[in-house]
Design a protein around this motif. Structure first.
Motif, PDB file in Angstrom:
ATOM      1  N   HIS A   1      13.051  -6.661   4.260  1.00 31.34           N
ATOM      2  CA  HIS A   1      12.543  -7.044   5.578  1.00 31.34           C
ATOM      3  C   HIS A   1      11.790  -8.374   5.560  1.00 31.34           C
ATOM      4  CE1 HIS A   1      13.810  -3.441   7.680  1.00 31.34           C
ATOM      5  NE2 HIS A   1      13.450  -2.761   6.612  1.00 31.34           N
ATOM      6  N   GLY A   2      11.985  -9.164   4.515  1.00 28.00           N
ATOM      7  CA  GLY A   2      11.491 -10.525   4.524  1.00 28.00           C
ATOM      8  C   GLY A   2      10.092 -10.743   4.001  1.00 28.00           C
ATOM      9  N   PHE A   3       9.508  -9.740   3.361  1.00 27.78           N
ATOM     10  CA  PHE A   3       8.180  -9.897   2.782  1.00 27.78           C
ATOM     11  C   PHE A   3       8.299 -10.247   1.297  1.00 27.78           C
ATOM     12  CE2 PHE A   3       7.706  -7.291   6.521  1.00 27.78           C
ATOM     13  CZ  PHE A   3       6.572  -7.811   7.135  1.00 27.78           C
ATOM     14  N   ALA A   4       7.194 -10.710   0.728  1.00 20.27           N
ATOM     15  CA  ALA A   4       7.177 -11.106  -0.683  1.00 20.27           C
ATOM     16  C   ALA A   4       6.091 -10.313  -1.406  1.00 20.27           C
ATOM     17  CB  ALA A   4       6.925 -12.608  -0.804  1.00 20.27           C
ATOM     18  N   PRO A   5       6.337  -9.044  -1.726  1.00 19.87           N
ATOM     19  CA  PRO A   5       5.309  -8.211  -2.352  1.00 19.87           C
ATOM     20  C   PRO A   5       5.059  -8.605  -3.799  1.00 19.87           C
ATOM     21  CG  PRO A   5       7.384  -7.018  -2.245  1.00 19.87           C
ATOM     22  CD  PRO A   5       7.595  -8.302  -1.493  1.00 19.87           C
ATOM     23  N   VAL A   6       3.788  -8.605  -4.192  1.00 20.25           N
ATOM     24  CA  VAL A   6       3.438  -8.998  -5.566  1.00 20.25           C
ATOM     25  C   VAL A   6       2.721  -7.900  -6.339  1.00 20.25           C
ATOM     26  CG1 VAL A   6       3.384 -11.463  -5.041  1.00 20.25           C
ATOM     27  CG2 VAL A   6       1.295 -10.096  -4.766  1.00 20.25           C
ATOM     28  N   SER A   7       2.240  -6.847  -5.659  1.00 16.34           N
ATOM     29  CA  SER A   7       1.549  -5.776  -6.382  1.00 16.34           C
ATOM     30  C   SER A   7       1.610  -4.489  -5.588  1.00 16.34           C
ATOM     31  CB  SER A   7       0.084  -6.149  -6.659  1.00 16.34           C
ATOM     32  OG  SER A   7      -0.649  -6.261  -5.445  1.00 16.34           O
ATOM     33  N   PHE A   8       1.283  -3.386  -6.283  1.00 20.08           N
ATOM     34  CA  PHE A   8       1.258  -2.056  -5.675  1.00 20.08           C
ATOM     35  C   PHE A   8      -0.166  -1.505  -5.734  1.00 20.08           C
ATOM     36  CE2 PHE A   8       5.410  -2.451  -7.861  1.00 20.08           C
ATOM     37  CZ  PHE A   8       6.276  -2.331  -6.781  1.00 20.08           C
ATOM     38  N   VAL A   9      -0.679  -1.042  -4.614  1.00 18.32           N
ATOM     39  CA  VAL A   9      -2.017  -0.469  -4.566  1.00 18.32           C
ATOM     40  C   VAL A   9      -1.995   0.738  -3.633  1.00 18.32           C
ATOM     41  CG1 VAL A   9      -3.133  -2.695  -5.017  1.00 18.32           C
ATOM     42  CG2 VAL A   9      -2.751  -1.968  -2.648  1.00 18.32           C
ATOM     43  N   ALA A  10      -3.159   1.308  -3.392  1.00 24.38           N
ATOM     44  CA  ALA A  10      -3.273   2.423  -2.457  1.00 24.38           C
ATOM     45  C   ALA A  10      -4.581   2.298  -1.688  1.00 24.38           C
ATOM     46  CB  ALA A  10      -3.204   3.758  -3.198  1.00 24.38           C
ATOM     47  N   ARG A  11      -4.667   3.067  -0.629  1.00 23.77           N
ATOM     48  CA  ARG A  11      -5.882   3.119   0.187  1.00 23.77           C
ATOM     49  C   ARG A  11      -6.288   4.590   0.289  1.00 23.77           C
ATOM     50  NH1 ARG A  11      -6.625   2.926   6.026  1.00 23.77           N
ATOM     51  NH2 ARG A  11      -8.631   1.981   6.529  1.00 23.77           N
ATOM     52  N   PRO A  12      -6.907   5.115  -0.768  1.00 28.03           N
ATOM     53  CA  PRO A  12      -7.150   6.562  -0.852  1.00 28.03           C
ATOM     54  C   PRO A  12      -8.203   7.044   0.132  1.00 28.03           C
ATOM     55  CG  PRO A  12      -8.235   5.436  -2.648  1.00 28.03           C
ATOM     56  CD  PRO A  12      -7.418   4.401  -1.943  1.00 28.03           C
ATOM     57  N   ALA A  13      -8.087   8.314   0.481  1.00 31.45           N
ATOM     58  CA  ALA A  13      -9.103   8.941   1.318  1.00 31.45           C
ATOM     59  C   ALA A  13     -10.414   9.009   0.550  1.00 31.45           C
ATOM     60  CB  ALA A  13      -8.647  10.345   1.723  1.00 31.45           C
ATOM     61  N   GLN A  14     -11.501   9.098   1.283  1.00 37.51           N
ATOM     62  CA  GLN A  14     -12.833   9.123   0.656  1.00 37.51           C
ATOM     63  C   GLN A  14     -12.947  10.283  -0.332  1.00 37.51           C
ATOM     64  OE1 GLN A  14     -16.022   9.211   3.463  1.00 37.51           O
ATOM     65  NE2 GLN A  14     -17.611   8.935   1.921  1.00 37.51           N
ATOM     66  N   GLY A  15     -13.494   9.975  -1.505  1.00 37.18           N
ATOM     67  CA  GLY A  15     -13.717  10.998  -2.512  1.00 37.18           C
ATOM     68  C   GLY A  15     -12.583  11.171  -3.507  1.00 37.18           C
ATOM     69  N   ARG A  16     -11.436  10.549  -3.227  1.00 33.42           N
ATOM     70  CA  ARG A  16     -10.291  10.702  -4.129  1.00 33.42           C
ATOM     71  C   ARG A  16     -10.282   9.693  -5.266  1.00 33.42           C
ATOM     72  NH1 ARG A  16      -4.630  12.111  -1.033  1.00 33.42           N
ATOM     73  NH2 ARG A  16      -4.897  14.369  -1.122  1.00 33.42           N
ATOM     74  N   PHE A  17     -10.884   8.543  -5.022  1.00 32.45           N
ATOM     75  CA  PHE A  17     -10.835   7.464  -6.012  1.00 32.45           C
ATOM     76  C   PHE A  17     -11.972   6.503  -5.713  1.00 32.45           C
ATOM     77  CE2 PHE A  17      -9.072   3.936  -8.440  1.00 32.45           C
ATOM     78  CZ  PHE A  17      -8.340   4.577  -9.446  1.00 32.45           C
ATOM     79  N   VAL A  18     -12.447   5.823  -6.747  1.00 31.43           N
ATOM     80  CA  VAL A  18     -13.487   4.814  -6.562  1.00 31.43           C
ATOM     81  C   VAL A  18     -12.828   3.440  -6.654  1.00 31.43           C
ATOM     82  CG1 VAL A  18     -15.664   3.871  -7.404  1.00 31.43           C
ATOM     83  CG2 VAL A  18     -15.215   6.326  -7.581  1.00 31.43           C
TER      84      VAL A  18
ATOM     85  N   LEU B   1       0.852  -1.181   0.000  1.00 27.82           N
ATOM     86  CA  LEU B   1       0.000   0.000   0.000  1.00 27.82           C
ATOM     87  C   LEU B   1       0.890   1.234   0.000  1.00 27.82           C
ATOM     88  CD1 LEU B   1      -2.039  -2.202   1.001  1.00 27.82           C
ATOM     89  CD2 LEU B   1      -3.164  -0.374   2.270  1.00 27.82           C
ATOM     90  N   ILE B   2       0.877   1.950  -1.098  1.00 29.55           N
ATOM     91  CA  ILE B   2       1.691   3.156  -1.225  1.00 29.55           C
ATOM     92  C   ILE B   2       1.014   4.295  -0.465  1.00 29.55           C
ATOM     93  CG2 ILE B   2       2.781   4.756  -2.839  1.00 29.55           C
ATOM     94  CD1 ILE B   2       3.759   1.821  -2.994  1.00 29.55           C
ATOM     95  N   PRO B   3       1.749   5.005   0.393  1.00 34.56           N
ATOM     96  CA  PRO B   3       1.146   6.112   1.159  1.00 34.56           C
ATOM     97  C   PRO B   3       0.611   7.209   0.242  1.00 34.56           C
ATOM     98  CG  PRO B   3       3.292   5.495   2.054  1.00 34.56           C
ATOM     99  CD  PRO B   3       3.161   4.787   0.751  1.00 34.56           C
ATOM    100  N   ASP B   4      -0.485   7.821   0.646  1.00 36.77           N
ATOM    101  CA  ASP B   4      -1.077   8.895  -0.150  1.00 36.77           C
ATOM    102  C   ASP B   4      -0.105  10.044  -0.379  1.00 36.77           C
ATOM    103  OD1 ASP B   4      -3.447   7.698  -0.701  1.00 36.77           O
ATOM    104  OD2 ASP B   4      -4.688   8.975   0.585  1.00 36.77           O
ATOM    105  N   ALA B   5       0.834  10.249   0.568  1.00 34.99           N
ATOM    106  CA  ALA B   5       1.801  11.341   0.413  1.00 34.99           C
ATOM    107  C   ALA B   5       2.686  11.148  -0.803  1.00 34.99           C
ATOM    108  CB  ALA B   5       2.667  11.463   1.674  1.00 34.99           C
ATOM    109  N   GLN B   6       2.767   9.916  -1.317  1.00 33.27           N
ATOM    110  CA  GLN B   6       3.602   9.635  -2.470  1.00 33.27           C
ATOM    111  C   GLN B   6       2.802   9.572  -3.772  1.00 33.27           C
ATOM    112  OE1 GLN B   6       6.910   9.415  -2.077  1.00 33.27           O
ATOM    113  NE2 GLN B   6       6.595   9.840   0.082  1.00 33.27           N
ATOM    114  N   ILE B   7       1.504   9.821  -3.684  1.00 39.02           N
ATOM    115  CA  ILE B   7       0.616   9.657  -4.838  1.00 39.02           C
ATOM    116  C   ILE B   7       0.022  10.999  -5.249  1.00 39.02           C
ATOM    117  CG2 ILE B   7      -1.524   8.556  -5.646  1.00 39.02           C
ATOM    118  CD1 ILE B   7      -0.995   6.330  -3.606  1.00 39.02           C
ATOM    119  N   LYS B   8      -0.073  11.205  -6.549  1.00 36.98           N
ATOM    120  CA  LYS B   8      -0.747  12.390  -7.083  1.00 36.98           C
ATOM    121  C   LYS B   8      -2.170  11.998  -7.454  1.00 36.98           C
ATOM    122  CE  LYS B   8      -1.378  16.509  -8.804  1.00 36.98           C
ATOM    123  NZ  LYS B   8      -1.405  17.704  -7.941  1.00 36.98           N
ATOM    124  N   TYR B   9      -3.137  12.615  -6.800  1.00 32.90           N
ATOM    125  CA  TYR B   9      -4.545  12.406  -7.130  1.00 32.90           C
ATOM    126  C   TYR B   9      -5.064  13.635  -7.863  1.00 32.90           C
ATOM    127  CZ  TYR B   9      -4.721   8.494  -3.793  1.00 32.90           C
ATOM    128  OH  TYR B   9      -4.515   7.306  -3.123  1.00 32.90           O
TER     129      TYR B   9
END
Length: 200
Positions: free
Chosen positions: A103-120, A32-40
């Motif tokens: 840190h020992g994780f196996a990431p397979v995809s990139f997503v985000a958890r946007p604030a309400q109203g920013r994305f559907v 989950l990429i932080p919203d601070a790193q995303i342009k909406y």
């Protein structure tokens, strides 16, 4: 877990060990990429579809970030005639994948958890560079339509299950160089969150 904790590598190790107590499977996850790193951004779609819509998205993104369009991963959604766009720099995704893998994780995809109203739905920025390596042979990824919801802490594993999984997943001894690299990576990641660098 906050990225502002005093010892982030130790907290991530504890997080991984709690997950390993619940399953013997590899720590496959999506990042989950932080919203601070995303342009909406949002614009009126004016009924555009297909290639015309994609071109409209690119036109609105052009110049909206410090990056060239080819250096961005982006996704869009619709709501009441409005187009919602989420974009992030490929270099930000690469840094996030390196950090999680370290840190020992196996990431397979990139997503985000946007604030309400920013994305559907859940913004999807694609698979990680090592996704095929982490997935079972023959399996492919399907994106989720709804963003991640935090519903509470995971239940503790039963003791005999936890002991068995710990034996199977016993971590290898980390040398001092790996530990130093982890701490430097954690420190750099925290600095980027504090500065609120919008790398979308």
């Amino acid at each position: 877990m906050s990225l502002e904790v005093e010892d982030l590598p130790a907290e991530l190790t504890a997080l991984r060990e709690r997950a390993q107590a619940l399953t013997a499977s590899p720590m496959i996850c999506k990042l989950l990429i932080p919203d601070a790193q995303i342009k909406y951004l949002t614009f009126d779609g004016q009924g555009a579809t297909g290639e015309a819509l994609e071109q409209a998205v690119r036109t609105h993104l052009d110049g909206a970030t410090p990056y060239a369009l080819d250096d961005l991963a982006y996704d869009w959604s619709f709501e009441a005639g409005q187009v919602h766009v989420a974009a992030v720099a490929h270099e930000t995704l690469a840094e996030a994948e390196d950090f999680a893998t370290l840190h020992g994780f196996a990431p397979v995809s990139f997503v985000a958890r946007p604030a309400q109203g920013r994305f559907v739905g859940e913004p999807w920025f694609g698979e990680t560079a090592q996704a095929a390596r982490h997935l079972p042979e023959g399996e492919t990824l399907e994106r989720d339509t709804a963003p991640v919801r935090i519903i509470g802490p995971a239940p503790p594993a039963r003791r005999h299950e936890r002991d068995s999984r710990r034996r199977r997943n016993a971590p290898r001894r980390r040398n001092s160089a790996r530990t130093r690299n982890a701490r430097r990576s954690a420190s750099a990641f925290r600095r980027r969150q504090r500065t609120g660098d919008r790398r979308g």
